[in-house]
Enzyme design. Sequence first.
Site, PDB file in Angstrom:
ATOM      1  NE  ARG A 192      -8.703  -8.439  20.469  1.00 35.09           N
ATOM      2  CZ  ARG A 192      -9.214  -9.609  20.585  1.00 35.09           C
ATOM      3  NH1 ARG A 192     -10.295 -10.326  20.131  1.00 35.09           N
ATOM      4  NH2 ARG A 192      -8.411 -10.543  21.437  1.00 35.09           N
ATOM      5  N   GLY A 217       5.603   0.688  -2.984  1.00 32.44           N
ATOM      6  CA  GLY A 217       5.997   1.286  -1.452  1.00 32.44           C
ATOM      7  C   GLY A 217       4.844   1.482  -0.694  1.00 32.44           C
ATOM      8  NE  ARG A 223      10.831   2.287  -2.505  1.00 30.78           N
ATOM      9  CZ  ARG A 223      11.753   1.854  -3.265  1.00 30.78           C
ATOM     10  NH1 ARG A 223      12.912   1.090  -2.771  1.00 30.78           N
ATOM     11  NH2 ARG A 223      11.833   1.880  -4.689  1.00 30.78           N
ATOM     12  CE  LYS A 272       7.744  -3.173  -8.223  1.00 31.33           C
ATOM     13  NZ  LYS A 272       7.869  -1.739  -8.024  1.00 31.33           N
ATOM     14  CG  ASP A 306       6.229   6.064  -9.351  1.00 35.90           C
ATOM     15  OD1 ASP A 306       5.387   6.006 -10.310  1.00 35.90           O
ATOM     16  OD2 ASP A 306       7.213   5.256  -9.183  1.00 35.90           O
ATOM     17  CB  CYS A 365     -10.766  16.694  -7.961  1.00 40.22           C
ATOM     18  SG  CYS A 365     -10.136  17.662  -9.432  1.00 40.22           S
ATOM     19  CB  CYS A 410      12.281   6.069  -5.109  1.00 37.36           C
ATOM     20  SG  CYS A 410      10.423   6.404  -4.218  1.00 37.36           S
TER      21      CYS A 410
END
Length: 254
Positions: free
Chosen positions: A11, A38, A70, A83, A127, A170, A186
């Site tokens: 595809r 996330g 999330r 993770k 983050d 930058c 968060c």
Amino acid sequence: MNDSQLLRYSRHILLDEIGIEGQTALLQAHALVIGAGGLGSPAAMYLASAGVGKLTLVDNDTVDLTNLQRQIAHTTARVGQPKATSARLTLEQINPEIVIEALVERVDDARLAELVAAADVVLDCTDNFATRHAVNRACVTHNKPLVSGAVIRFDGQVSVFDPRGGAQPCYSCLFPQDQKFEDVACSTMGVFAPLVGVVGAMQAAEALKLIMGIGQSLAGRLLLLDGLHMEWTSIAVARNGDCPVCAGHHPPAA
């Protein structure tokens, strides 16, 4: 490409802008994804499914139950696991034909420079501003395109910082590293789950375009998303001639 790859990526190959040449470029590319949360989850999943030949995931955190709302690369059974290794398991199930390197470490400037130098494109899915600026400095030094994303509450943003063009800003031109910006977590402010999917997927799209050299990237533009009203705003970002990071940067001749 073998028959299995021709079928898997058919595809993409059907798209005139990609074709065999573009898909081959993806298969030969190396993307560095910093952060497997996330933003890093959907970004890495789309890079893997698209056939980027090597993915390096960097994250020193472990999966927490609060992440699962999330961070879609992880599962309930993997709570407590690193993770980076959890995300690698997911990506291997999506595409077992690519090379996935999972690094469970907090990288310092020297290690970051080493990782950035080895990659074709860098995705900042972190983050905090300190890490974002460190990644930006490494990308400018080693002349690597950087795809940056951020989400908090119902607001998202995404842009590309590409030092190869010579006249592009930058990350530090937009958020000067000598100014104090408050990191908003968060865990204290909350985040609307689908928005990290939207922004992370856009980071993957920009990275794929950069690898293949197609279309027009977000370099020189910052896209802002108001998720409550589902409105996009595009802001032009100019290079700061006095930027301490990129003002003296001169990309090597092609």
